[in-house]
Design an enzyme around this catalytic site. Structure first.
Site, PDB file in Angstrom:
ATOM      1  N   LYS A 106      28.539  58.065  36.643  1.00  0.00           N
ATOM      2  CA  LYS A 106      27.583  58.209  37.694  1.00  0.00           C
ATOM      3  C   LYS A 106      28.233  57.586  38.815  1.00  0.00           C
ATOM      4  CE  LYS A 106      23.547  59.550  35.668  1.00  0.00           C
ATOM      5  NZ  LYS A 106      23.205  60.690  36.273  1.00  0.00           N
ATOM      6  N   TYR A 140      29.896  56.130  30.633  1.00  0.00           N
ATOM      7  CA  TYR A 140      28.503  56.475  31.495  1.00  0.00           C
ATOM      8  C   TYR A 140      28.333  55.958  32.804  1.00  0.00           C
ATOM      9  CZ  TYR A 140      23.550  56.655  32.759  1.00  0.00           C
ATOM     10  OH  TYR A 140      22.374  56.719  33.487  1.00  0.00           O
ATOM     11  N   SER A 193      22.397  55.148  38.620  1.00  0.00           N
ATOM     12  CA  SER A 193      21.765  54.230  37.568  1.00  0.00           C
ATOM     13  C   SER A 193      22.318  52.958  38.036  1.00  0.00           C
ATOM     14  CB  SER A 193      22.408  54.742  36.308  1.00  0.00           C
ATOM     15  OG  SER A 193      22.082  53.572  35.364  1.00  0.00           O
ATOM     16  N   GLY A 227      13.867  67.363  31.562  1.00  0.00           N
ATOM     17  CA  GLY A 227      14.091  66.266  31.104  1.00  0.00           C
ATOM     18  C   GLY A 227      12.875  65.133  31.517  1.00  0.00           C
ATOM     19  N   TYR A 243      18.307  54.169  39.409  1.00  0.00           N
ATOM     20  CA  TYR A 243      17.160  53.651  38.488  1.00  0.00           C
ATOM     21  C   TYR A 243      17.580  52.443  37.544  1.00  0.00           C
ATOM     22  CZ  TYR A 243      16.781  58.855  38.711  1.00  0.00           C
ATOM     23  OH  TYR A 243      16.689  59.987  39.314  1.00  0.00           O
ATOM     24  N   ASP A 287      25.726  44.960  26.596  1.00  0.00           N
ATOM     25  CA  ASP A 287      24.438  44.387  27.052  1.00  0.00           C
ATOM     26  C   ASP A 287      24.581  43.200  27.839  1.00  0.00           C
ATOM     27  OD1 ASP A 287      22.770  46.233  26.123  1.00  0.00           O
ATOM     28  OD2 ASP A 287      21.966  45.161  24.402  1.00  0.00           O
TER      29      ASP A 287
END
Ligand code: UDP
Length: 339
Positions: free
Chosen positions: A152, A148, A124, A10, A176, A294
């Site tokens: 994590k 998602y 993340s 990946g 990240y 967002d």
């Protein structure tokens, strides 16, 4: 060291394998090729000049994971494999909990059974959710707002609980921010599947003329130019952090989480301007509705990684985009179609 790397073909996995091989580690990669292609192995070997081993496995299969770890007997596990799109996780949460959480539990269980006591986990900044305190440090509350992000955060909890129960275990979760760019050799990078979700891959396809224009998701955010601000970080810097982190997990025990970002926030319009400079292409865009979920501003405080890993990311956005662009232009049409 003998390192087992999941998601080895990946985007971030492949760049990390290059760094590991260049530092003389022995790498056994595993991937199910659901979001990458096996030929990436050849590219990794070409750049690093070293061979790697690559195994095909779906990590949701508990027995397969146990057999793999039992036979490889790695010194450390670096776990990248997983899905990474917020929108897709909302429409298909079971896939995310299966691929991201079940797979990680299978790995953790096998590590415990076979005594693999160093784990580096690909996490993340999404675990922080709508960050209210900026820059985002590791002390910010973990409040993910999507399946998602929760997948994590759940995996971090599983690994943290295991580290509390097993004294010898060392776990480092690397959170990240927004990885972009590609290896400067120009032959390794991210190949999006279908229409890109992320900003830079989309911008690059517009620059190449493959898509007519970019949709900018909202210009009415409380930021200087009204578009969202993110912390874009070079994928090779992220990869290097993992290679350095192996020293850290060798020395320390317990669970630790560290942000990986530059500390510098850039708006969507700044990214478009930088991409126009680098590519000398017009990159037309249109302002559209906000994308649900967002956050207006997300950028890292990465002092912990700087202190413990002696790691810092180069904030030069033009360099990141130039590396990304070099790779984009080298991509053959067959490779694109294969994705
Ligand atoms: N974005 C955009 N158009 C796109 C893709 C992304 O305007 O086609 C914006 C998005 O709203 C966000 C930023 O670019 O503000 C980075 O989005 P990306 O999906 O790359 O990363 P995220 O921070 O959401 O994980």
């Amino acid at each position: 060291m003998r390192v087992l790397v999941t998601g080895a073909t990946g985007y971030i996995g492949s760049h990390t394998v290059v760094e590991l091989l260049e530092r003389g580690h022995d790498v056994i990669g595993v991937d199910d090729f659901s979001a990458s292609v096996p030929s990436v192995q050849g590219t990794i070997e070409q750049i690093s000049g070293q061979p790697m081993t690559l195994v095909q496995l779906d990590l949701r299969h508990r027995d397969g994971v146990d057999a793999l770890i039992g036979s490889v007997q790695p010194d450390a596990l670096i776990h990248f494999a997983g899905r990474k799109f917020v929108g897709e996780s909302v429409s298909d949460p079971i896939q995310y909990y299966g691929r991201n959480v079940t797979a990680s539990i299978n790995l953790a269980e096998a590590c415990q059974r076979h005594g693999v006591d160093q784990i580096i986990f690909s996490s993340s900044c999404t675990v922080y959710g709508e960050a209210t305190i900026l820059p985002v440090s590791e002390a910010n509350p973990i409040m993910p707002v999507s399946p998602y992000g929760r997948s994590k955060a759940m995996t971090e909890s599983v690994l943290s609980d295991l580290a509390a129960a097993w004294d010898d275990l060392s776990v480092l979760a690397l959170r990240y921010f927004n990885p972009i760019g590609a290896h400067p050799a120009g032959i390794l990078g991210e190949v999006p599947i279908g229409e890109p979700n992320n900003l830079l891959p989309y911008v690059m396809q517009v620059a190449r003329g493959e898509r007519p224009e970019l949709s900018v998701f909202g210009d009415d955010y409380p930021t200087p130019d009204g578009t969202c601000i993110r912390d874009y970080v070079h994928v090779v810097d992220i990869a290097k952090a993992h290679a350095i982190a192996l020293d850290y997990t060798t020395r320390y025990r317990g669970f630790e989480a560290m942000n990986l970002g530059t500390g510098v926030g850039r708006s969507v319009l700044e990214v478009i301007r930088a991409a126009r400079d680098v590519t000398a292409r017009p990159i037309p865009y249109r302002i559209v509705e906000r994308r649900p979920g967002d956050a207006a501003r997300v950028y890292a405080q990465a002092k912990r990684a700087s202190y413990h890993l002696d790691w810092e990311a180069d904030p030069d956005l033009h360099r990141m985009i130039a590396d990304h662009w070099r790779f984009e232009r080298s991509l053959s049409s067959e490779r694109r179609l294969a994705s």
